[in-house]
Motif scaffolding. Structure first.
Motif, PDB file in Angstrom:
ATOM      1  N   UNK A  39      -4.598 133.647  54.098  1.00  0.00           N
ATOM      2  CA  UNK A  39      -5.025 132.370  54.692  1.00  0.00           C
ATOM      3  C   UNK A  39      -5.329 131.340  53.608  1.00  0.00           C
ATOM      4  N   UNK A  40      -6.073 131.735  52.586  1.00  0.00           N
ATOM      5  CA  UNK A  40      -6.382 130.803  51.502  1.00  0.00           C
ATOM      6  C   UNK A  40      -5.122 130.338  50.779  1.00  0.00           C
ATOM      7  N   UNK A  41      -4.229 131.268  50.510  1.00  0.00           N
ATOM      8  CA  UNK A  41      -3.021 130.934  49.756  1.00  0.00           C
ATOM      9  C   UNK A  41      -2.150 129.921  50.510  1.00  0.00           C
ATOM     10  N   UNK A  42      -2.022 130.110  51.806  1.00  0.00           N
ATOM     11  CA  UNK A  42      -1.120 129.250  52.565  1.00  0.00           C
ATOM     12  C   UNK A  42      -1.790 127.998  53.127  1.00  0.00           C
ATOM     13  N   UNK A  43      -3.116 127.886  53.014  1.00  0.00           N
ATOM     14  CA  UNK A  43      -3.781 126.671  53.523  1.00  0.00           C
ATOM     15  C   UNK A  43      -4.391 125.873  52.376  1.00  0.00           C
ATOM     16  N   UNK A  44      -5.505 126.303  51.861  1.00  0.00           N
ATOM     17  CA  UNK A  44      -6.234 125.536  50.850  1.00  0.00           C
ATOM     18  C   UNK A  44      -5.475 125.446  49.534  1.00  0.00           C
ATOM     19  N   UNK A  45      -4.845 126.536  49.099  1.00  0.00           N
ATOM     20  CA  UNK A  45      -4.181 126.556  47.804  1.00  0.00           C
ATOM     21  C   UNK A  45      -2.668 126.389  47.900  1.00  0.00           C
ATOM     22  N   UNK A  46      -2.173 125.726  48.936  1.00  0.00           N
ATOM     23  CA  UNK A  46      -0.738 125.489  49.043  1.00  0.00           C
ATOM     24  C   UNK A  46      -0.334 124.335  48.128  1.00  0.00           C
ATOM     25  N   UNK A  47       0.947 124.261  47.810  1.00  0.00           N
ATOM     26  CA  UNK A  47       1.450 123.242  46.882  1.00  0.00           C
ATOM     27  C   UNK A  47       1.246 121.827  47.412  1.00  0.00           C
ATOM     28  N   UNK A  48       1.240 121.633  48.707  1.00  0.00           N
ATOM     29  CA  UNK A  48       1.095 120.286  49.265  1.00  0.00           C
ATOM     30  C   UNK A  48      -0.299 119.719  49.013  1.00  0.00           C
ATOM     31  N   UNK A  50      -1.991 120.161  46.137  1.00  0.00           N
ATOM     32  CA  UNK A  50      -2.276 120.168  44.701  1.00  0.00           C
ATOM     33  C   UNK A  50      -2.818 118.840  44.190  1.00  0.00           C
ATOM     34  N   UNK A  51      -2.398 117.726  44.746  1.00  0.00           N
ATOM     35  CA  UNK A  51      -2.849 116.427  44.247  1.00  0.00           C
ATOM     36  C   UNK A  51      -4.111 115.923  44.945  1.00  0.00           C
ATOM     37  N   UNK A  52      -4.573 116.588  45.979  1.00  0.00           N
ATOM     38  CA  UNK A  52      -5.744 116.156  46.744  1.00  0.00           C
ATOM     39  C   UNK A  52      -7.064 116.402  46.023  1.00  0.00           C
ATOM     40  N   UNK A  53      -7.133 117.452  45.239  1.00  0.00           N
ATOM     41  CA  UNK A  53      -8.411 117.925  44.733  1.00  0.00           C
ATOM     42  C   UNK A  53      -8.836 117.218  43.449  1.00  0.00           C
ATOM     43  N   UNK A  54     -10.150 117.051  43.312  1.00  0.00           N
ATOM     44  CA  UNK A  54     -10.751 116.445  42.123  1.00  0.00           C
ATOM     45  C   UNK A  54     -11.949 117.298  41.717  1.00  0.00           C
ATOM     46  N   UNK A  58     -10.369 120.890  41.826  1.00  0.00           N
ATOM     47  CA  UNK A  58      -9.133 120.818  41.039  1.00  0.00           C
ATOM     48  C   UNK A  58      -9.087 121.941  40.015  1.00  0.00           C
ATOM     49  N   UNK A  59     -10.243 122.206  39.371  1.00  0.00           N
ATOM     50  CA  UNK A  59     -10.295 123.309  38.412  1.00  0.00           C
ATOM     51  C   UNK A  59     -10.050 124.635  39.125  1.00  0.00           C
ATOM     52  N   UNK A  60     -10.674 124.823  40.309  1.00  0.00           N
ATOM     53  CA  UNK A  60     -10.494 126.062  41.069  1.00  0.00           C
ATOM     54  C   UNK A  60      -9.041 126.238  41.502  1.00  0.00           C
ATOM     55  N   UNK A  61      -8.406 125.135  41.919  1.00  0.00           N
ATOM     56  CA  UNK A  61      -7.000 125.195  42.320  1.00  0.00           C
ATOM     57  C   UNK A  61      -6.139 125.645  41.133  1.00  0.00           C
ATOM     58  N   UNK A  62      -6.352 125.035  39.962  1.00  0.00           N
ATOM     59  CA  UNK A  62      -5.587 125.421  38.774  1.00  0.00           C
ATOM     60  C   UNK A  62      -5.868 126.863  38.372  1.00  0.00           C
ATOM     61  N   UNK A  63      -7.117 127.297  38.534  1.00  0.00           N
ATOM     62  CA  UNK A  63      -7.494 128.663  38.193  1.00  0.00           C
ATOM     63  C   UNK A  63      -6.798 129.667  39.102  1.00  0.00           C
ATOM     64  N   UNK A  64      -6.824 129.411  40.405  1.00  0.00           N
ATOM     65  CA  UNK A  64      -6.220 130.332  41.372  1.00  0.00           C
ATOM     66  C   UNK A  64      -4.699 130.346  41.241  1.00  0.00           C
TER      67      UNK A  64
END
Length: 137
Positions: A39-48, A50-54, A58-64
């Motif tokens: 669920x996390x991979x396909x919702x919060x951490x999906x490629x679409x 990637x530019x939303x987070x600050x 944003x650090x967590x997205x890059x880390x995951x």
């Protein structure tokens, strides 16, 4: 149920494992982990997204998503710790001078070669990734 001297219940050491509750929880935890990870991979951490987070997100997205690799820093720090430990531990056998020199010199040499080999492999990976990025442009 047995009570100790203070009136606190005393349970058998492995009660959870003996009746299967521990194993059932491990299976439930595994199922929840798989569902939650997907669920996390396909919702919060999906490629679409990637530019939303600050900031932290944003650090967590890059880390995951493994955008930045931390293994080189971890290897460098663990090499220094291991080299200091090996050097200091070699003094434990100083009564056998030949063994002391072997651990001190050959042990540190083998440690260095192992870590350098690991770092060379990581360097090759980083260089190939950089070449791939340049070729895509």
């Amino acid at each position: 149920m047995r009570l100790d001297g203070l009136g606190v219940p005393v349970y058998p050491y492995n009660q959870a494992a003996s009746n299967g509750n521990g194993y059932i929880w491990i299976i439930i935890a595994g199922v929840i982990a798989v569902i939650g990870g997907l669920c996390l991979y396909f919702t919060i951490f999906s490629e679409k997204n990637s530019s939303k987070y600050k900031g932290f997100m944003a650090w967590l997205y890059d880390f995951v998503k493994f955008k930045k690799l931390y293994i080189t820093e971890i290897l460098k720090i663990s090499y220094m710790i291991s080299a200091i430990f090996l050097t200091l531990a070699s003094f434990a056998v100083i009564s056998n001078f030949l063994l002391f020199l072997c651990i001190l010199l050959l042990g540190n040499l083998a440690l260095r070669v192992t870590y350098e080999f690991s770092l060379v492999l990581l360097s090759i990976h980083e260089n190939v990734s950089e070449i791939n990025k340049k070729l895509k442009k």
